[in-house]
Every structure is written in structure tokens, then in C-alpha cells.
Design an enzyme around this catalytic site. Structure first.
Site, short mmCIF file in Angstrom:
data_model
loop_
_atom_site.label_atom_id
_atom_site.label_comp_id
_atom_site.label_asym_id
_atom_site.label_seq_id
_atom_site.Cartn_x
_atom_site.Cartn_y
_atom_site.Cartn_z
CE LYS A 111 81.50 27.52 28.72
NZ LYS A 111 81.33 27.70 30.11
CG ASP A 152 78.43 27.25 25.46
OD1 ASP A 152 78.66 28.11 24.75
OD2 ASP A 152 77.03 26.95 25.76
#
Length: 286
Positions: free
Chosen positions: A208, A227
Site C-alpha cells: 500500500k 487502504d
DNA sequence: CGCCAGGTTGTCG
DNA sequence: CGACAACATGGC
């Protein structure tokens, strides 16, 4: 400095949509902040952007690219909107979002700080990092500290910024960037999987944070960071789609969806009695 | 006070 | 491989 005929751009939507953490909104709706070591204020008036603290040279050299003014967002939005009606809704909700060209190290460092954290606190930590280790410019505005500067510190030195367990990740990232072990300008042009792997050599950088660095710092617009908000959005709003379905401008789609989701948390709440009642009451008021 | 936040790591099955 | 606690701090 005045730039005319600007479409598909809104200051708040772009500078305060969760991709950058340092811009301050002033009373009059303008935004003041620092990037590439320069302090500027942006104002928007109809289709004009007014930049104070910047001449022609800096505009051409820095801000045109920073604000991504040469990319045709109308056309991209139109293509993305065909992919899914909810994506069309999200783009219509904040049609003035653009993906900034931030400094790679700042993006990397900011998104290391972002992990398991909330946006107000991310802003606080980044601000303290700059106040403590950046160079003062004017008033309390400072530069973002270079990787070299941070590389010379220890995690304990970072304790005043209260980054918690992320302090050692910041140091590790700074050292690997400063000593050339990771060359962010080379990462910019690597195959996407290699680029991710390269960034993930840093302790505390997973997929991420790597994707956010690529999207916001290296302008890899096909990156689609997932996320908690985006995972919820994908599960709830786009169950039939996967990130790669959004194509070469998926990162822009991601930003529309992220912002839209964060501004509409009720989309993800179970239809509780209280919630239903609130909706019902709202209907009665109309 | 308790839950959560633009996650990642390390460990255990 | 996948699941899951731990991580430091504070916003809400």
C-alpha cells in the site's frame, strides 16, 4: 502569476483529498504551503489560478507539473465514468481532483507515516517533522527535510514528532534513499512490479505504501492503492471489479473513489435502526 | 473509555 | 500459503 482557462481543477479537492498533507487552507479559501523548497499561495477564481510567491520560471519549472495541468482530465473522467455508474458519481462529486506530482521522498516518507494512522494525525506528524528538521522559509513554513537530513538521525531523535513505531521505518527509508541503495528516479521508470519490490526493500513499506509512493510521488497513474477505505469501497460499491479493471488511469479513479467514500461513510454502515430513522427524518425535512 | 486509523511485521498453524 | 496479534499515538 495568473494561469487562465483551467478546467477540472479545485484547490480543496486536490490539495485536501488525502494525497498531500501539508497544505493549509486560509480564511479566504486560498491554500498556502511548501513544495520543492518553495512557499506559495494558490487562489482559484473561476477558471483562473492565481499563484503568489512564484514567477514565470518557477511556474513552468515546478507548479505546472506539480498541479498536473497538462493532463486532460475531462477526457480521462469521461472514459472512467463509462466503466461504472458509481465511479461516474464519484467523479461528479469531486470533479476538480487532480493527482499531484509531489516530491518522491516526501510522498514516500508521508505515506510511511500514514500507515495505521488517521489523516489529522498524519498531518500533525508531518508538520512536526518539517518544523523539527526542515529549513525555515518564512513564518512557520518550512521545507520538507531531505532524506539525507533524516538519514543522519536515529529513531530516538524523531521522538518529538511522535510517530510511534513508524520512527524506525522513516529512518530506514531515509537511509536507503540517501545512500543510493534505492534511487527513486530509477524507480519512476521501472516495471511496476519491480518498482514495488524496490520500494518494499524499506522496512515498513508494504504494497500500500509502495503504491501510494508510486502514484503520488512518481506519478504512476495506473497504481491503485488499497487502504481500508478502498477495500470497503471495492467490496461494497464495486464487487464485480478488480483494481486492474480501472486501467492506465486507475490511480485517478482510485482518488475519486477514496474521496467519495470518505465523504460518504454512511454508504458502508449497516442499515441500523438509528440510521434508518435518521434517513427517514431527513426525508421528512425535504 | 473503547474503537479505529490511507498497514506492516513477525509468528504460528 | 493465511490468519492474527502487536505496534505508538491520539482523533473522535
Amino acid at each position: 502569476m495568473i494561469i487562465e482557462n483551467i478546467k477540472d481543477f479545485d484547490l480543496a479537492q486536490t490539495l485536501d483529498c488525502g494525497q498531500a498533507f501539508r497544505w493549509r487552507e486560509l480564511e479566504d479559501g486560498s491554500f498556502k504551503g511548501v513544495a520543492f523548497g518553495r512557499l506559495v499561495t494558490f487562489q482559484k477564481d473561476d477558471e483562473k489560478i492565481i499563484i503568489s510567491g512564484c514567477g514565470e520560471t518557477d511556474f513552468e519549472k515546478i507548479w505546472r507539473n506539480y498541479l498536473d495541468l497538462d493532463l486532460d482530465y475531462s477526457s480521462i473522467k469521461s472514459d472512467l465514468s463509462k466503466l461504472h455508474p458509481t465511479l461516474a458519481d464519484a467523479a461528479r462529486f469531486a470533479p476538480g481532483i487532480r493527482i499531484l506530482n509531489q516530491e518522491p521522498w516526501e510522498a514516500l516518507c508521508s505515506f510511511i507515516i500514514s500507515q495505521n494512522n488517521n489523516i489529522p494525525r498524519i498531518k500533525g506528524i508531518v508538520e512536526r517533522l518539517c518544523q523539527s528538521f526542515g529549513d525555515p522559509i518564512e513564518g512557520d513554513f518550512c521545507t520538507f527535510p531531505s532524506a539525507e537530513r533524516i538519514a543522519a538521525l536515529s529513531p530516538e531523535d524523531l521522538s518529538p514528532i511522535r510517530a510511534g513505531f513508524r520512527a524506525r521505518y522513516i529512518i530506514d527509508g531515509a537511509r536507503k534513499v540517501a545512500n543510493g541503495e534505492i534511487d527513486l528516479e530509477k524507480v519512476r521508470f521501472m516495471e511496476i512490479e519491480d518498482a514495488r519490490k524496490e520500494l518494499m526493500k524499506i522496512t515498513g513499506v508494504g504494497i500500500k505504501v509502495a503504491d501510494c509512493t508510486l502514484l503520488y510521488g512518481l506519478h504512476r497513474l495506473d497504481c491503485f492503492p488499497l487502504d481500508v477505505w478502498m477495500k470497503r469501497a471495492m467490496a461494497t460499491l464495486f464487487p464485480e471489479m478488480k483494481p486492474s479493471d480501472f486501467g492506465k488511469y486507475g490511480g485517478i479513479a482510485q482518488q475519486y473513489i477514496f474521496h467519495y467514500s470518505r465523504m460518504h461513510p454512511e454508504l458502508f454502515q449497516p442499515a441500523t435502526a438509528g440510521n434508518a430513522r435518521r434517513k427517514f427524518a431527513h426525508r421528512l425535512l425535504e
